[in-house]
Scaffold this motif. Sequence first.
Motif, mmCIF file in Angstrom:
data_model
loop_
_atom_site.group_PDB
_atom_site.id
_atom_site.type_symbol
_atom_site.label_atom_id
_atom_site.label_comp_id
_atom_site.label_asym_id
_atom_site.label_seq_id
_atom_site.Cartn_x
_atom_site.Cartn_y
_atom_site.Cartn_z
ATOM 1 N N GLU A 133 -18.791 20.444 9.959
ATOM 2 C CA GLU A 133 -17.697 21.322 9.535
ATOM 3 C C GLU A 133 -16.633 20.543 8.758
ATOM 4 O OE1 GLU A 133 -17.292 24.777 10.108
ATOM 5 O OE2 GLU A 133 -19.380 24.650 10.697
ATOM 6 N N ASN A 138 -4.649 15.598 1.238
ATOM 7 C CA ASN A 138 -3.844 16.120 2.332
ATOM 8 C C ASN A 138 -2.769 15.112 2.700
ATOM 9 O OD1 ASN A 138 -5.018 18.635 2.951
ATOM 10 N ND2 ASN A 138 -6.738 17.611 3.929
ATOM 11 N N TYR A 172 -13.489 21.283 8.690
ATOM 12 C CA TYR A 172 -12.241 21.384 9.449
ATOM 13 C C TYR A 172 -12.538 21.223 10.935
ATOM 14 C CZ TYR A 172 -10.296 23.678 5.279
ATOM 15 O OH TYR A 172 -9.873 23.969 4.017
ATOM 16 N N LEU A 189 -6.377 26.604 9.047
ATOM 17 C CA LEU A 189 -6.790 26.285 10.412
ATOM 18 C C LEU A 189 -6.558 27.435 11.383
ATOM 19 C CD1 LEU A 189 -5.520 22.605 10.705
ATOM 20 C CD2 LEU A 189 -7.864 23.396 10.392
ATOM 21 N N ARG A 200 -11.079 26.004 14.499
ATOM 22 C CA ARG A 200 -9.925 26.807 14.051
ATOM 23 C C ARG A 200 -9.239 27.463 15.236
ATOM 24 N NH1 ARG A 200 -10.969 27.718 8.363
ATOM 25 N NH2 ARG A 200 -12.729 26.375 7.915
#
Length: 194
Positions: free
Chosen positions: A164, A5, A166, A45, A169
Amino acid sequence: MSIYNKINAGFSLGAATPVTSGIEDVVYIFNQDDIMLTFDSTNPLIVTGLTSVATAKVYKFEGTNNSFNTVSKLAKTQVGPRYTEEIDFNIAGLSVDVKAQLMAMGYGRVCAIAVNNYKDGDSAIELFGVVNGLIVTEAERNAADEALEGGYKIKLTNPDKLREPYPPRAVSIAPANGTASYASTLAAIEDLVA
Protein backbone atom coordinates in the motif's frame (compact mmCIF):
# COMPACT_ATOMS: atom_id res chain seq x y z
CA MET A 1 15.03 20.52 -4.47
CA SER A 2 11.65 20.14 -2.75
CA ILE A 3 10.56 16.84 -1.24
CA TYR A 4 7.14 15.38 -2.03
CA ASN A 5 5.86 15.30 1.55
CA LYS A 6 6.87 17.57 4.43
CA ILE A 7 6.13 17.24 8.12
CA ASN A 8 3.60 19.81 9.28
CA ALA A 9 2.99 19.07 12.96
CA GLY A 10 4.47 17.58 16.11
CA PHE A 11 3.03 15.28 18.73
CA SER A 12 3.59 14.22 22.30
CA LEU A 13 2.63 11.19 24.30
CA GLY A 14 -0.59 11.67 26.22
CA ALA A 15 -0.44 10.97 29.92
CA ALA A 16 -4.19 11.38 30.39
CA THR A 17 -5.05 8.84 27.67
CA PRO A 18 -2.12 6.46 27.19
CA VAL A 19 -2.04 4.32 24.07
CA THR A 20 -3.78 0.95 24.43
CA SER A 21 -2.68 -2.05 22.37
CA GLY A 22 -4.85 -4.43 20.39
CA ILE A 23 -8.08 -4.32 18.46
CA GLU A 24 -11.62 -5.31 19.34
CA ASP A 25 -12.75 -8.85 18.57
CA VAL A 26 -14.46 -7.83 15.36
CA VAL A 27 -13.35 -7.14 11.81
CA TYR A 28 -15.51 -5.91 8.93
CA ILE A 29 -14.59 -7.29 5.50
CA PHE A 30 -15.95 -6.34 2.09
CA ASN A 31 -15.11 -7.07 -1.53
CA GLN A 32 -12.90 -4.26 -2.79
CA ASP A 33 -15.18 -3.46 -5.74
CA ASP A 34 -18.40 -3.58 -3.71
CA ILE A 35 -17.96 -0.45 -1.61
CA MET A 36 -17.09 2.98 -2.99
CA LEU A 37 -14.85 5.07 -0.74
CA THR A 38 -14.96 8.82 -0.25
CA PHE A 39 -11.85 10.58 1.08
CA ASP A 40 -11.38 13.84 2.94
CA SER A 41 -10.59 16.52 0.35
CA THR A 42 -7.61 17.81 2.34
CA ASN A 43 -6.27 14.56 3.80
CA PRO A 44 -6.09 11.28 1.82
CA LEU A 45 -5.53 9.38 5.08
CA ILE A 46 -9.16 9.89 6.15
CA VAL A 47 -12.08 7.95 4.66
CA THR A 48 -15.24 10.00 5.11
CA GLY A 49 -17.73 7.75 3.37
CA LEU A 50 -18.54 4.15 2.46
CA THR A 51 -21.18 3.69 -0.23
CA SER A 52 -22.53 0.33 -1.30
CA VAL A 53 -22.37 -0.47 -5.01
CA ALA A 54 -25.83 -1.81 -5.91
CA THR A 55 -26.84 -4.12 -3.04
CA ALA A 56 -23.31 -5.02 -1.87
CA LYS A 57 -22.74 -5.63 1.82
CA VAL A 58 -20.02 -5.50 4.46
CA TYR A 59 -19.51 -8.78 6.31
CA LYS A 60 -18.85 -8.85 10.05
CA PHE A 61 -16.51 -11.45 11.54
CA GLU A 62 -16.58 -11.72 15.34
CA GLY A 63 -14.10 -13.41 17.65
CA THR A 64 -13.26 -13.67 21.35
CA ASN A 65 -10.31 -13.29 23.72
CA ASN A 66 -8.10 -11.08 21.53
CA SER A 67 -8.28 -13.45 18.58
CA PHE A 68 -7.81 -10.65 15.99
CA ASN A 69 -4.69 -8.59 15.26
CA THR A 70 -3.57 -5.96 12.74
CA VAL A 71 -0.06 -5.11 11.54
CA SER A 72 1.23 -2.30 9.33
CA LYS A 73 4.92 -2.42 8.36
CA LEU A 74 6.87 0.26 6.51
CA ALA A 75 9.08 -0.91 3.64
CA LYS A 76 11.48 1.52 1.98
CA THR A 77 11.46 1.02 -1.79
CA GLN A 78 13.21 2.77 -4.69
CA VAL A 79 10.08 4.79 -5.38
CA GLY A 80 9.31 5.73 -1.78
CA PRO A 81 7.76 4.24 1.33
CA ARG A 82 5.24 1.44 1.00
CA TYR A 83 3.27 -0.37 3.69
CA THR A 84 2.57 -4.06 4.12
CA GLU A 85 -0.77 -4.51 5.88
CA GLU A 86 -1.90 -7.68 7.64
CA ILE A 87 -4.93 -8.82 9.57
CA ASP A 88 -4.80 -12.08 11.52
CA PHE A 89 -7.90 -13.74 12.90
CA ASN A 90 -9.24 -17.12 13.88
CA ILE A 91 -12.34 -18.89 12.61
CA ALA A 92 -14.04 -21.29 14.98
CA GLY A 93 -15.52 -23.53 12.35
CA LEU A 94 -14.79 -25.67 9.33
CA SER A 95 -18.07 -25.94 7.48
CA VAL A 96 -18.33 -25.85 3.71
CA ASP A 97 -19.56 -22.25 4.00
CA VAL A 98 -16.41 -21.28 5.95
CA LYS A 99 -14.22 -22.97 3.33
CA ALA A 100 -16.06 -21.18 0.51
CA GLN A 101 -15.42 -17.80 2.18
CA LEU A 102 -11.74 -18.65 2.61
CA MET A 103 -11.47 -19.52 -1.07
CA ALA A 104 -13.19 -16.27 -2.06
CA MET A 105 -10.80 -14.23 0.12
CA GLY A 106 -7.86 -16.10 -1.42
CA TYR A 107 -8.74 -15.19 -5.01
CA GLY A 108 -10.70 -11.94 -4.77
CA ARG A 109 -9.47 -8.72 -3.26
CA VAL A 110 -11.04 -7.48 -0.05
CA CYS A 111 -10.71 -4.51 2.28
CA ALA A 112 -10.97 -4.81 6.05
CA ILE A 113 -12.00 -2.43 8.82
CA ALA A 114 -10.59 -2.89 12.32
CA VAL A 115 -11.67 -1.12 15.51
CA ASN A 116 -8.73 -0.29 17.77
CA ASN A 117 -8.91 -0.64 21.54
CA TYR A 118 -7.37 2.85 21.73
CA LYS A 119 -10.25 5.18 20.98
CA ASP A 120 -8.88 8.59 21.92
CA GLY A 121 -7.22 9.32 18.57
CA ASP A 122 -8.69 10.03 15.17
CA SER A 123 -7.68 6.53 13.99
CA ALA A 124 -9.89 4.55 16.37
CA ILE A 125 -11.33 2.81 13.30
CA GLU A 126 -8.96 1.91 10.45
CA LEU A 127 -9.34 0.61 6.90
CA PHE A 128 -6.79 -1.82 5.44
CA GLY A 129 -6.15 -2.68 1.77
CA VAL A 130 -7.57 0.50 0.24
CA VAL A 131 -5.45 0.65 -2.92
CA ASN A 132 -4.34 -2.92 -3.65
CA GLY A 133 -6.71 -4.92 -1.49
CA LEU A 134 -6.00 -7.88 0.75
CA ILE A 135 -6.09 -11.61 0.04
CA VAL A 136 -5.87 -14.67 2.26
CA THR A 137 -2.20 -15.64 2.21
CA GLU A 138 -2.37 -18.12 5.08
CA ALA A 139 -5.21 -20.41 6.09
CA GLU A 140 -3.98 -23.02 8.52
CA ARG A 141 -6.02 -25.61 10.32
CA ASN A 142 -4.49 -28.07 12.75
CA ALA A 143 -7.22 -30.47 13.88
CA ALA A 144 -5.34 -31.19 17.13
CA ASP A 145 -4.78 -27.53 18.06
CA GLU A 146 -6.58 -27.14 21.39
CA ALA A 147 -6.14 -23.35 21.45
CA LEU A 148 -8.30 -23.00 18.33
CA GLU A 149 -10.38 -26.12 18.94
CA GLY A 150 -9.50 -27.30 15.44
CA GLY A 151 -10.52 -24.03 13.74
CA TYR A 152 -8.66 -21.98 11.12
CA LYS A 153 -5.92 -19.37 11.60
CA ILE A 154 -6.26 -16.81 8.81
CA LYS A 155 -3.93 -14.09 7.55
CA LEU A 156 -5.13 -11.40 5.16
CA THR A 157 -2.34 -9.37 3.58
CA ASN A 158 -1.46 -7.50 0.39
CA PRO A 159 -0.94 -9.58 -2.75
CA ASP A 160 2.68 -10.21 -3.76
CA LYS A 161 4.53 -7.06 -4.86
CA LEU A 162 1.48 -4.87 -4.17
CA ARG A 163 2.14 -2.98 -0.96
CA GLU A 164 0.00 0.00 0.00
CA PRO A 165 1.23 3.56 -0.72
CA TYR A 166 -0.29 4.81 2.56
CA PRO A 167 -0.55 3.44 6.09
CA PRO A 168 -4.02 2.16 7.10
CA ARG A 169 -6.60 4.91 6.57
CA ALA A 170 -8.62 6.40 9.40
CA VAL A 171 -12.38 5.99 8.95
CA SER A 172 -14.41 8.97 10.15
CA ILE A 173 -17.98 9.22 8.87
CA ALA A 174 -20.33 12.01 9.89
CA PRO A 175 -24.10 11.54 10.27
CA ALA A 176 -26.42 13.25 7.77
CA ASN A 177 -26.33 16.53 9.71
CA GLY A 178 -23.59 16.58 12.26
CA THR A 179 -19.96 16.01 13.07
CA ALA A 180 -18.15 12.72 12.65
CA SER A 181 -17.60 10.73 15.83
CA TYR A 182 -16.65 7.20 16.82
CA ALA A 183 -20.35 6.36 17.28
CA SER A 184 -21.46 7.84 13.94
CA THR A 185 -18.65 6.02 12.10
CA LEU A 186 -19.49 2.67 13.67
CA ALA A 187 -23.20 3.21 12.92
CA ALA A 188 -22.42 3.93 9.24
CA ILE A 189 -20.39 0.71 8.98
CA GLU A 190 -23.07 -1.35 10.75
CA ASP A 191 -25.69 0.03 8.31
CA LEU A 192 -23.82 -1.77 5.51
CA VAL A 193 -23.45 -5.08 7.36
CA ALA A 194 -25.22 -8.05 5.77
